[in-house]
Design a protein around this motif. Structure first.
Motif, PDB file in Angstrom:
ATOM      1  N   ILE A 194       0.846  -1.193   0.000  1.00  0.00           N
ATOM      2  CA  ILE A 194       0.000   0.000   0.000  1.00  0.00           C
ATOM      3  C   ILE A 194       0.888   1.252   0.000  1.00  0.00           C
ATOM      4  CG2 ILE A 194      -1.880   1.236   1.165  1.00  0.00           C
ATOM      5  CD1 ILE A 194      -2.716  -1.348   2.480  1.00  0.00           C
ATOM      6  N   PRO A 195       1.356   1.689  -1.155  1.00  0.00           N
ATOM      7  CA  PRO A 195       2.060   2.973  -1.242  1.00  0.00           C
ATOM      8  C   PRO A 195       1.033   4.104  -1.277  1.00  0.00           C
ATOM      9  CG  PRO A 195       1.898   2.019  -3.397  1.00  0.00           C
ATOM     10  CD  PRO A 195       1.266   1.005  -2.453  1.00  0.00           C
ATOM     11  N   TYR A 196       1.520   5.324  -1.244  1.00  0.00           N
ATOM     12  CA  TYR A 196       0.583   6.443  -1.368  1.00  0.00           C
ATOM     13  C   TYR A 196       1.144   7.494  -2.313  1.00  0.00           C
ATOM     14  CZ  TYR A 196       3.381   9.358   1.852  1.00  0.00           C
ATOM     15  OH  TYR A 196       4.380  10.109   2.429  1.00  0.00           O
ATOM     16  N   ARG A 197       0.233   8.291  -2.858  1.00  0.00           N
ATOM     17  CA  ARG A 197       0.584   9.385  -3.755  1.00  0.00           C
ATOM     18  C   ARG A 197      -0.173  10.624  -3.304  1.00  0.00           C
ATOM     19  NH1 ARG A 197      -2.086  10.835  -8.637  1.00  0.00           N
ATOM     20  NH2 ARG A 197      -3.225   8.854  -8.576  1.00  0.00           N
ATOM     21  N   VAL A 198       0.505  11.762  -3.313  1.00  0.00           N
ATOM     22  CA  VAL A 198      -0.109  13.005  -2.841  1.00  0.00           C
ATOM     23  C   VAL A 198      -0.367  13.937  -4.016  1.00  0.00           C
ATOM     24  CG1 VAL A 198       0.180  15.063  -1.399  1.00  0.00           C
ATOM     25  CG2 VAL A 198       0.956  12.828  -0.565  1.00  0.00           C
ATOM     26  N   ILE A 199      -1.590  14.434  -4.090  1.00  0.00           N
ATOM     27  CA  ILE A 199      -1.961  15.501  -5.026  1.00  0.00           C
ATOM     28  C   ILE A 199      -2.066  16.797  -4.216  1.00  0.00           C
ATOM     29  CG2 ILE A 199      -3.744  16.348  -6.596  1.00  0.00           C
ATOM     30  CD1 ILE A 199      -4.620  13.425  -6.979  1.00  0.00           C
ATOM     31  N   GLY A 200      -1.523  17.868  -4.738  1.00  0.00           N
ATOM     32  CA  GLY A 200      -1.668  19.163  -4.067  1.00  0.00           C
ATOM     33  C   GLY A 200      -0.640  19.441  -3.003  1.00  0.00           C
ATOM     34  N   ARG A 201       0.574  18.925  -3.179  1.00  0.00           N
ATOM     35  CA  ARG A 201       1.624  19.213  -2.193  1.00  0.00           C
ATOM     36  C   ARG A 201       1.899  20.710  -2.064  1.00  0.00           C
ATOM     37  NH1 ARG A 201       4.539  15.315   0.251  1.00  0.00           N
ATOM     38  NH2 ARG A 201       4.469  13.197  -0.617  1.00  0.00           N
ATOM     39  N   GLU A 202       1.602  21.459  -3.105  1.00  0.00           N
ATOM     40  CA  GLU A 202       1.820  22.906  -3.031  1.00  0.00           C
ATOM     41  C   GLU A 202       0.903  23.570  -1.999  1.00  0.00           C
ATOM     42  OE1 GLU A 202      -1.306  22.172  -6.224  1.00  0.00           O
ATOM     43  OE2 GLU A 202       0.574  21.230  -5.556  1.00  0.00           O
ATOM     44  N   ASN A 203      -0.119  22.848  -1.562  1.00  0.00           N
ATOM     45  CA  ASN A 203      -1.038  23.382  -0.562  1.00  0.00           C
ATOM     46  C   ASN A 203      -0.643  23.040   0.871  1.00  0.00           C
ATOM     47  OD1 ASN A 203      -2.805  24.504  -2.535  1.00  0.00           O
ATOM     48  ND2 ASN A 203      -3.692  22.474  -2.867  1.00  0.00           N
ATOM     49  N   LEU A 204       0.477  22.329   1.045  1.00  0.00           N
ATOM     50  CA  LEU A 204       0.947  22.057   2.398  1.00  0.00           C
ATOM     51  C   LEU A 204       1.204  23.373   3.124  1.00  0.00           C
ATOM     52  CD1 LEU A 204       3.441  19.111   1.778  1.00  0.00           C
ATOM     53  CD2 LEU A 204       1.341  19.002   3.134  1.00  0.00           C
ATOM     54  N   PRO A 205       0.721  23.509   4.347  1.00  0.00           N
ATOM     55  CA  PRO A 205       0.854  24.788   5.047  1.00  0.00           C
ATOM     56  C   PRO A 205       2.287  25.064   5.472  1.00  0.00           C
ATOM     57  CG  PRO A 205      -0.084  23.130   6.508  1.00  0.00           C
ATOM     58  CD  PRO A 205      -0.014  22.505   5.148  1.00  0.00           C
ATOM     59  N   SER A 206       2.679  26.326   5.376  1.00  0.00           N
ATOM     60  CA  SER A 206       4.008  26.741   5.819  1.00  0.00           C
ATOM     61  C   SER A 206       3.986  27.201   7.271  1.00  0.00           C
ATOM     62  CB  SER A 206       4.533  27.864   4.924  1.00  0.00           C
ATOM     63  OG  SER A 206       3.642  28.967   4.941  1.00  0.00           O
ATOM     64  N   GLU A 207       2.810  27.326   7.844  1.00  0.00           N
ATOM     65  CA  GLU A 207       2.642  27.706   9.247  1.00  0.00           C
ATOM     66  C   GLU A 207       1.497  26.885   9.818  1.00  0.00           C
ATOM     67  OE1 GLU A 207      -0.078  31.672   8.317  1.00  0.00           O
ATOM     68  OE2 GLU A 207       2.050  31.873   8.795  1.00  0.00           O
ATOM     69  N   PRO A 208       1.365  26.827  11.143  1.00  0.00           N
ATOM     70  CA  PRO A 208       0.339  25.967  11.734  1.00  0.00           C
ATOM     71  C   PRO A 208      -1.058  26.236  11.167  1.00  0.00           C
ATOM     72  CG  PRO A 208       1.829  26.723  13.436  1.00  0.00           C
ATOM     73  CD  PRO A 208       2.207  27.470  12.184  1.00  0.00           C
ATOM     74  N   ALA A 209      -1.757  25.161  10.887  1.00  0.00           N
ATOM     75  CA  ALA A 209      -3.101  25.232  10.324  1.00  0.00           C
ATOM     76  C   ALA A 209      -3.939  24.113  10.927  1.00  0.00           C
ATOM     77  CB  ALA A 209      -3.041  25.110   8.804  1.00  0.00           C
ATOM     78  N   VAL A 210      -5.226  24.152  10.660  1.00  0.00           N
ATOM     79  CA  VAL A 210      -6.115  23.047  11.034  1.00  0.00           C
ATOM     80  C   VAL A 210      -6.335  22.193   9.799  1.00  0.00           C
ATOM     81  CG1 VAL A 210      -8.420  22.394  11.817  1.00  0.00           C
ATOM     82  CG2 VAL A 210      -7.252  24.330  12.880  1.00  0.00           C
ATOM     83  N   ILE A 211      -6.026  20.917   9.901  1.00  0.00           N
ATOM     84  CA  ILE A 211      -6.167  19.985   8.790  1.00  0.00           C
ATOM     85  C   ILE A 211      -7.442  19.179   9.001  1.00  0.00           C
ATOM     86  CG2 ILE A 211      -5.134  17.996   7.619  1.00  0.00           C
ATOM     87  CD1 ILE A 211      -2.392  19.168   8.720  1.00  0.00           C
ATOM     88  N   LEU A 212      -8.417  19.349   8.132  1.00  0.00           N
ATOM     89  CA  LEU A 212      -9.674  18.608   8.208  1.00  0.00           C
ATOM     90  C   LEU A 212      -9.647  17.505   7.155  1.00  0.00           C
ATOM     91  CD1 LEU A 212     -12.436  21.363   8.681  1.00  0.00           C
ATOM     92  CD2 LEU A 212     -11.208  20.040  10.403  1.00  0.00           C
ATOM     93  N   ALA A 213      -9.798  16.263   7.588  1.00  0.00           N
ATOM     94  CA  ALA A 213      -9.613  15.138   6.666  1.00  0.00           C
ATOM     95  C   ALA A 213     -10.663  14.062   6.872  1.00  0.00           C
ATOM     96  CB  ALA A 213      -8.220  14.534   6.869  1.00  0.00           C
ATOM     97  N   LYS A 214     -10.895  13.300   5.815  1.00  0.00           N
ATOM     98  CA  LYS A 214     -11.699  12.087   5.929  1.00  0.00           C
ATOM     99  C   LYS A 214     -10.986  11.108   6.860  1.00  0.00           C
ATOM    100  CE  LYS A 214     -14.928  11.057   3.690  1.00  0.00           C
ATOM    101  NZ  LYS A 214     -16.377  11.228   3.910  1.00  0.00           N
TER     102      LYS A 214
END
Length: 252
Positions: free
Chosen positions: A57-77
């Protein structure tokens, strides 16, 4: 083959992962930042390796450019145990919101208590919301993002529960961004299933959602719309099968 892979992984969890969490529980000589760095490096070198090379089970990330550069709230499934470990490999320093009773689990819970974490009493109502805001803001001040699973529990892929407002409330109180996340971990790692099936997990990280000066309800609704829309866009076959199943039940 699936059974053999899953057996090997279960042995790893029993013989290596749980003892490691016990070691973390007694690592009093480390600062929180040192402990977090040590645990995440170990997790990347061992558990993530097992996910990919043993379970397939490998993984692939779409949207790495959206990774926060400062603390944020991550809402996920929240679909499986996969994301509770893998998100530490994807996101910047991050704490999880978890129910307090998990800390009583031998070894695993003891180690979790020594990590950056927001613990809540889910029966506490408004007190639970206050705990998320108070503990979450304290950790964000130390540089940690906060991962919240707004549906509150694991849900099968292709389904949806009500999005609770705690994560959005924290974001509004902290004046930070919300990062919405969709993924399909439940396709290969189903809830409470011993046998894991190989396949690539796709994690999609959405554009930051501004929370400062807005209502928690508006932020929560925007995050929900993006996450559920992205789930339907990336994994439409799961929603089609669910619709067919519901139609079959309605006819019977």
């Amino acid at each position: 083959m699936y059974l053999l892979r899953s057996l090997v992984f279960a042995l790893y969890m029993l013989l290596f992962f749980l003892p490691f969490t016990g070691f973390v529980a007694i690592s009093f000589w480390m600062s929180l930042a040192q402990r977090y760095a040590f645990v995440t490096r170990w997790n990347r070198a061992t558990t993530m390796w097992m996910f990919e090379h043993v379970l397939g089970i490998p993984y692939r990330v779409i949207g790495r450019e959206n990774l926060p550069s400062e603390p944020a709230v991550i809402l996920a499934k929240h679909q499986s145990a996969w994301e509770t470990l893998a998100f530490a490999d994807i996101f910047p320093p991050a704490a999880y919101v978890a129910k307090r009773e998990l800390l009583r689990i031998p070894f695993f819970g003891w180690g979790m208590a020594r990590m950056p974490i927001v613990t809540i009493d889910r029966s506490g109502g408004k007190d639970a919301l206050r705990q998320v805001v108070e503990q979450g803001r304290a950790l964000m001040a130390q540089g940690y993002s906060v991962v919240v699973f707004p549906e509150g529990t694991r849900t099968a892929i292709g389904t949806q529960r009500r999005y609770k407002i705690g994560g959005a409330t924290l974001a509004v109180a902290a004046g930070c961004s919300v990062i919405p996340v969709a993924h399909n971990a439940g396709e290969f790692w189903r809830r409470n299933a011993f046998i894991k099936r190989p396949g690539e997990i796709v994690v999609s990280i959405g554009p930051p959602i501004a929370a400062a000066g807005r209502t928690a309800e508006a932020v929560n609704a925007e995050a929900e719309a993006w996450i559920e829309g992205e789930m339907h866009r990336l994994f439409p076959h799961h929603y089609q099968s669910q619709a067919l199943a519901r139609a079959g039940l309605a006819r019977s």
